[in-house]
Design a protein around this motif. Structure first.
Motif, PDB file in Angstrom:
ATOM      1  N   HIS A  12       8.159   0.954   5.227  1.00  0.00           N
ATOM      2  CA  HIS A  12       8.317  -0.504   5.294  1.00  0.00           C
ATOM      3  C   HIS A  12       9.658  -0.904   4.696  1.00  0.00           C
ATOM      4  O   HIS A  12       9.779  -1.964   4.095  1.00  0.00           O
ATOM      5  N   TRP A  22      -0.090   4.536  12.470  1.00  0.00           N
ATOM      6  CA  TRP A  22      -0.021   4.509  11.018  1.00  0.00           C
ATOM      7  C   TRP A  22      -0.753   5.726  10.526  1.00  0.00           C
ATOM      8  O   TRP A  22      -1.958   5.771  10.645  1.00  0.00           O
ATOM      9  N   ASN A  60      -0.330  -5.137  13.577  1.00  0.00           N
ATOM     10  CA  ASN A  60      -0.981  -3.997  12.926  1.00  0.00           C
ATOM     11  C   ASN A  60      -2.468  -4.172  13.131  1.00  0.00           C
ATOM     12  O   ASN A  60      -3.072  -5.077  12.556  1.00  0.00           O
ATOM     13  N   ASN A 110      -3.090   7.788   1.050  1.00  0.00           N
ATOM     14  CA  ASN A 110      -3.500   7.131   2.294  1.00  0.00           C
ATOM     15  C   ASN A 110      -3.433   8.207   3.371  1.00  0.00           C
ATOM     16  O   ASN A 110      -2.358   8.752   3.656  1.00  0.00           O
ATOM     17  N   TYR A 125     -11.018  -1.023   9.719  1.00  0.00           N
ATOM     18  CA  TYR A 125     -11.360  -1.928   8.625  1.00  0.00           C
ATOM     19  C   TYR A 125     -12.517  -2.847   8.993  1.00  0.00           C
ATOM     20  O   TYR A 125     -13.258  -3.290   8.127  1.00  0.00           O
ATOM     21  N   ARG A 185      -4.720   3.554  -4.443  1.00  0.00           N
ATOM     22  CA  ARG A 185      -5.841   3.891  -3.541  1.00  0.00           C
ATOM     23  C   ARG A 185      -6.820   4.812  -4.218  1.00  0.00           C
ATOM     24  O   ARG A 185      -6.438   5.683  -4.981  1.00  0.00           O
ATOM     25  N   GLU A 226       1.138  -0.857  14.071  1.00  0.00           N
ATOM     26  CA  GLU A 226       0.317   0.054  13.266  1.00  0.00           C
ATOM     27  C   GLU A 226      -1.066   0.145  13.863  1.00  0.00           C
ATOM     28  O   GLU A 226      -1.621  -0.857  14.317  1.00  0.00           O
ATOM     29  N   ASN A 238       6.343  -7.685   6.978  1.00  0.00           N
ATOM     30  CA  ASN A 238       5.137  -6.951   7.346  1.00  0.00           C
ATOM     31  C   ASN A 238       3.918  -7.631   6.725  1.00  0.00           C
ATOM     32  O   ASN A 238       3.815  -7.715   5.498  1.00  0.00           O
ATOM     33  N   GLU A 239       3.041  -8.142   7.579  1.00  0.00           N
ATOM     34  CA  GLU A 239       1.760  -8.710   7.125  1.00  0.00           C
ATOM     35  C   GLU A 239       1.966  -9.666   5.966  1.00  0.00           C
ATOM     36  O   GLU A 239       1.272  -9.588   4.946  1.00  0.00           O
ATOM     37  N   TYR A 244      -6.548  -1.535  -0.012  1.00  0.00           N
ATOM     38  CA  TYR A 244      -6.264  -2.463   1.074  1.00  0.00           C
ATOM     39  C   TYR A 244      -7.529  -2.940   1.738  1.00  0.00           C
ATOM     40  O   TYR A 244      -8.463  -2.181   1.919  1.00  0.00           O
ATOM     41  N   ASP A 255       0.844  -1.192   0.000  1.00  0.00           N
ATOM     42  CA  ASP A 255       0.000   0.000   0.000  1.00  0.00           C
ATOM     43  C   ASP A 255       0.892   1.259   0.000  1.00  0.00           C
ATOM     44  O   ASP A 255       0.785   2.108   0.875  1.00  0.00           O
ATOM     45  N   TYR A 284      -6.460  -2.734  13.354  1.00  0.00           N
ATOM     46  CA  TYR A 284      -7.362  -1.700  12.827  1.00  0.00           C
ATOM     47  C   TYR A 284      -8.808  -1.954  13.248  1.00  0.00           C
ATOM     48  O   TYR A 284      -9.733  -1.625  12.504  1.00  0.00           O
ATOM     49  N   LYS A 307      -4.420   8.004   6.654  1.00  0.00           N
ATOM     50  CA  LYS A 307      -4.422   7.607   8.073  1.00  0.00           C
ATOM     51  C   LYS A 307      -3.196   8.238   8.718  1.00  0.00           C
ATOM     52  O   LYS A 307      -2.141   7.612   8.792  1.00  0.00           O
ATOM     53  N   LEU A 338      -8.174  -4.918   5.095  1.00  0.00           N
ATOM     54  CA  LEU A 338      -7.730  -5.676   6.264  1.00  0.00           C
ATOM     55  C   LEU A 338      -8.920  -6.172   7.060  1.00  0.00           C
ATOM     56  O   LEU A 338      -8.776  -6.736   8.126  1.00  0.00           O
TER      57      LEU A 338
HETATM   58  C1  GCB Z   1      -1.348  -1.954   6.882  1.00  0.00           C
HETATM   59  C2  GCB Z   1      -0.104  -1.936   6.087  1.00  0.00           C
HETATM   60  C3  GCB Z   1       0.217  -0.556   5.565  1.00  0.00           C
HETATM   61  C4  GCB Z   1      -1.048   0.079   5.020  1.00  0.00           C
HETATM   62  C5  GCB Z   1      -2.050   0.208   6.150  1.00  0.00           C
HETATM   63  C6  GCB Z   1      -3.374   0.791   5.677  1.00  0.00           C
HETATM   64  O1  GCB Z   1      -1.570  -2.789   7.666  1.00  0.00           O
HETATM   65  O2  GCB Z   1       0.990  -2.454   6.750  1.00  0.00           O
HETATM   66  O3  GCB Z   1       1.195  -0.656   4.576  1.00  0.00           O
HETATM   67  O4  GCB Z   1      -0.808   1.311   4.433  1.00  0.00           O
HETATM   68  O5  GCB Z   1      -2.306  -1.028   6.690  1.00  0.00           O
HETATM   69  O6  GCB Z   1      -3.554   1.987   5.693  1.00  0.00           O
HETATM   70  O7  GCB Z   1      -4.225   0.012   5.254  1.00  0.00           O
END
Ligand code: GCB
Length: 902
Positions: A362, A574, A494, A592, A500, A584, A527, A424-425, A823, A165, A496, A594, A825
């Motif tokens: 990252h 994050w 990480n 992004n 999410y 995006r 995150e 990462n993830e 993304y 992302d 959310y 956030k 999640l």
């Molecule tokens: C995550 C990722 C990061 C994304 C973030 C998001 O978990 O590690 O690279 O940018 O979420 O904003 O979705």
């Protein structure tokens, strides 16, 4: 050889030896490059003075600075060529000359005078190549050397990141240096490291042991009798310890050395509050020290630390909650090609927030970042870009290992680094055909675990003094069952929840699950964050509405849960600032958001919230700084104010607020936030906050457009109204200084829609309303992404006069896109079942047909903004009436603007 320890008196007397001119020279070669994209030609062999098609540029440079923001999906991922004329002085002929690149994304070949100097793979670590043998020197009658650099940012399955992302900007996007050293020098062929590695195996408040390891290369024709003199200097430049090691190095040989400085007394410790740095100067000497040949300097911070699965992080024996952010390395208009000052500024911003930790995510970043962290006292973790997935190939495994080695060796001497991370993830995007529960899945998980184990082992071999970490998304069982929670020393999550998917409470429960099920594994929240578009506001914030108010609630919940749990060693928001992620869509496509700061580093309210909770000096800031143009309805038909909430962020117990000099009383601050209801008046509202007994205060000027309940109000003459349909949010446009208000139902004397319902993306699990697609042809995606469907009228009971009405439309029902790029999640969240719209409708303005047969075949094209402006006369007290007459399906409206001309 034994270290020689100096008494304090002697120490102050000794100063650093003067540096001699003929030692190592390192100079940037960023100016006067030429650049062109691939046109099928091999430019390694073409002459120096290219005529056409080359652009004059200077480094740092990326070829994706602008194409990542346009409406065309994707950005250039391919080959770029750089050329430069390089002049090398005659007296470098006998020296060892290197070209040093701080980074290039992502596959690079360097040619000097048409001959290959070297190749490098990976976009985020430095590399250097010896070029002496390829160079012409200025006494040889030739003017210049030609350096040609071929850089490629195409997708390569053997190079991480495979997907992520963020945007994989291509180019020579960091500094390039030319380096000339004596043939006898500290190792210049060790992964672009300094060639000297410092460890501090024992540090306490009383004493410190320092070990210096390195290697000396003798590229001269004869063997040499040498000494390595290493001095440890304090901040004032006094030598606190020194040691000389004799070495005899044969011609063409490289010889390792090790110097141990035992028991340095009363070390001045390094910490976030007092980031005291020593310097370690290592010098190669010949003939009794009279002839220094080479010298390198490294930072030294004396500290010790540990992570505990129950009690969190300890620095220098004391508990320290690590709080900070993640960071990406881009900036609007520049892509990833930033001057060093902008890298450094971000570290400053974390410091000014009161943070003490940066997850350099990252991927390894510009060397400036770690230098700034050392100097400012920000602890860090650094990672290689293994994101989302791996390729099960030898090539991929090898690239990862090389990257990890480069990252560690290049960052080794920075006291700010306490963690090396390597994934990462990694189970977020399972490759084609691989499912959690099929045989291919099991085999894949095994390979991922093998790679993790190999990187874990490599990291321990390279640097046993730091911790290792592996960062996962919030799928506990998946990572545990794949073995990924047992391999690293620290598990990063990480999380959310409440963004999410799920609710805020799920976050705290998740952390407690970690503590319960992995009781011996230290953890960090690596995150957490929620989108916040500074233009969007709501007084009923909802998950996924992208308003600042929802993000505020999110951070207020999360930080509390983190601080309440001692076993959580730390957390990183994050993200520090908004960053580019080309694929995006959403309210601000390609971004992004956030983050605690906008892309150009203006603070959002959440940044102040962290300051209020982290800063030790008295602090007060009125929120809404980025919301200085507000609007809202008058409290009643005859009142001239609108009461709206305002948060004030402070680390003091009580705040007093004034509006235009009038006292609004005091409110207690809970967890850094004092909440007020402010009776905004039309026009200028000067808010000022004071805290008792402290010499600090804060002021904000807010312009307020008070909307009368009756549009014909004599006290508040109608000027303009901008309404976002199907939308409960306010939208402030800082450029045009316009404010859009949420829709409302029509009431006589006022304004609003008649009939219909809010558009909701069919099947979308997380969007409360509207669409999250990129709306083409506009910067106001947020306005076009929401819509009222099936309305029959929009009415405004404005007084008689001349007006201009603008209607905004975008068809939101669209055929599905090839790939859902955003993304996801959450659990199966973004599975919106798109359908093709079928509608046709007419619009009448005060009885006159102004738009006929709006259908997808003409103006109402899917995900395309379109607007129409009409002059209209309001007469005989009838106001403005828009009729929406559906012929097929339902009529829609996304936005309306009404402006009184006279
Ligand atoms: C995550 C990722 C990061 C994304 C973030 C998001 O978990 O590690 O690279 O940018 O979420 O904003 O979705």
């Amino acid at each position: 050889m034994r270290a020689k320890f100096l008494t304090p008196l002697l120490l102050t007397a000794l100063l650093v030896l003067p540096t001699l001119a003929q030692q190592r020279v390192k100079q940037s070669v960023n100016a006067n490059w030429l650049f062109r994209r691939d046109d099928g030609t091999d430019y390694t062999k073409t002459p120096t003075t290219p005529a056409q098609g080359w652009e004059k540029i200077s480094l740092p440079h990326t070829w994706n600075a602008t194409d990542v923001m346009d409406d065309e999906p994707g950005y250039y991922r391919g080959l770029g060529w750089y050329k430069k004329a390089l002049y090398v002085p005659a007296n470098w002929q006998k020296r060892s000359v290197y070209l040093y690149f701080e980074g290039a994304n992502q596959e690079t070949e360097v040619y000097v005078n048409g001959q290959l100097a070297g190749r490098h793979t990976g976009g985020y670590t430095a590399f250097s190549f010896p070029v002496s043998k390829l160079l012409k020197f200025s006494n040889e009658g030739t003017a210049a050397n030609e350096v040609t650099v071929k850089v490629n940012n195409r997708h390569n399955p053997d190079i991480p990141p495979l997907s992520a992302d963020f945007t994989f900007y291509g180019g020579l996007y960091r500094d390039v240096y030319l380096l000339a050293a004596d043939p006898v020098h500290f190792d210049l062929d060790n992964n672009a490291s300094s060639g000297v590695f410092i460890t501090t195996p024992n540090v306490s408040a009383e004493t410190a042991d320092v070990v210096v390891n390195g290697a000396v290369t003798n590229d001269a024709a004869t063997s040499r009798k040498l000494a390595v003199l290493t001095q440890v200097l304090d901040r004032e430049g006094h030598t606190v310890a020194q040691q000389r090691t004799k070495l005899s190095v044969g011609a063409g040989q490289k010889l390792a050395f090790k110097q141990t400085f035992g028991k340095l007394r009363q070390p001045h410790l390094w910490s976030p509050d007092d980031p005291y740095l020593y310097r370690v100067i290592s010098r190669i000497e010949e003939g009794n020290g009279s002839k220094p040949l080479d010298e390198v300097t490294n930072p030294l911070g004396l500290r010790w630390f540990r992570f505990d699965a129950d009690k969190g992080f300890f620095l220098n024996g004391k508990p320290l909650k690590l709080i900070g952010t993640n960071r990406h390395q881009d900036f609007p208009g520049l892509g990833n090609a930033l001057p060093n000052a902008l890298h450094e500024r971000d570290v400053q911003l974390i410091k000014q927030m009161g943070g003490n930790f940066l997850r350099i995510s990252h991927y390894p970043q510009d060397p400036t970042v770690l230098h700034a962290c050392d100097r400012l006292g920000i602890l860090t973790s650094v990672e290689i870009p293994v994101v989302n997935a791996i390729t099960d190939s030898e090539g991929f495994f090898n690239t990862c290992k090389t990257m990890q080695t480069e990252m560690i060796r290049q960052g080794f001497n920075h006291p700010s680094v306490v963690i090396w991370n390597y994934m990462n993830e990694v189970l977020l995007r399972l490759p084609e055909g691989i499912k959690k529960d099929n045989a291919a899945g099991q085999a894949y998980f095994k390979r991922v675990a093998q790679l993790a184990q190999q990187l874990e082992d490599l990291t321990h071999r390279e640097d046993p003094s730091r911790y290792t970490m592996l960062v996962n998304h919030g799928a506990f069982d998946l990572y545990r069952d794949a073995g990924l929670t047992s391999i690293p020393m620290i598990v990063g999550w990480n999380l959310y929840q409440g963004w999410y998917s799920g609710e805020f409470e799920g976050f705290a429960q998740y952390l407690d699950q970690h503590h319960r099920e992995l009781p011996t594994k230290p953890t960090m929240v690596t995150e957490y964050g929620a989108d916040s578009d500074l233009r969007l506001h709501s007084f009923q914030p909802q998950r996924f509405d992208k308003t600042q108010e929802y993000a505020n609630r999110y951070h207020q919940y999360y930080l509390k849960a983190i601080l309440e749990r001692p076993f959580v060693a730390g957390s990183t928001v994050w993200n520090l600032a908004e960053f580019n992620s080309e694929s995006r869509q959403e309210a601000t496509p390609h971004i992004n958001n956030k983050s605690l700061l906008t892309a150009d580093r203006q603070p959002k309210d959440a940044y102040f919230f962290y300051q209020a909770n982290l800063l030790k000096t008295p602090f007060v800031k009125i929120g809404s700084r980025g919301w200085t143009l507000r609007s809202g309805p008058a409290a009643s038909a005859d009142s001239l104010f609108c009461a709206q909430p305002v948060e004030v962020y402070t680390n003091q117990p009580i705040v007093r607020l004034q509006l235009n000099g009038k006292d609004l009383g005091s409110q207690p601050a809970t967890f850094g936030v004092a909440r007020f209801r402010v009776p905004f008046v039309n026009g200028l509202n000067q808010l000022s906050a004071q805290v008792e007994g402290q010499p600090i205060d804060d002021q904000v000027d807010i312009q307020f457009k008070l909307l009368p309940q009756k549009l014909a109000s004599a006290q508040l003459p109608f000027t303009e109204l901008n309404v976002s349909l199907g939308d409960p949010r306010y939208f402030t446009d800082p450029k045009l200084q316009q404010v859009w208000v949420p829709e409302q139902a029509y009431t006589p004397g006022g304004w609003g829609y008649v009939g219909g319902q809010v558009f909701k993306l069919p099947g979308s699990g997380r969007l409360p309303y509207g669409s999250d697609r990129n709306i083409l042809g506009t910067d106001y995606d947020a306005i076009y992404e929401t819509q009222r469907v099936g309305l029959t009228q929009f009415r405004l009971d404005v007084p008689d006069g001349e007006y201009e009405v603008t209607l905004h439309f975008a068809e939101l029902e669209a055929v599905p896109q090839g790939e859902q790029l955003v993304y996801n999640l959450g659990n199966g969240a973004n599975t919106a079942a798109d359908k093709k719209a079928s509608r046709s409708f007419d619009v009448l303005l005060n009885g006159q047909p102004v738009l006929s047969d709006l259908v997808t075949a003409n103006y109402l094209q899917p995900l395309q903004a379109v607007s129409f402006k009409f002059p209209v006369s309001a007469q005989q007290g009838r106001g403005i009436i828009l009729d929406f007459k559906a012929k097929t399906g339902e009529a829609v409206l996304n936005g309306i603007q009404v402006k009184r001309l006279y």
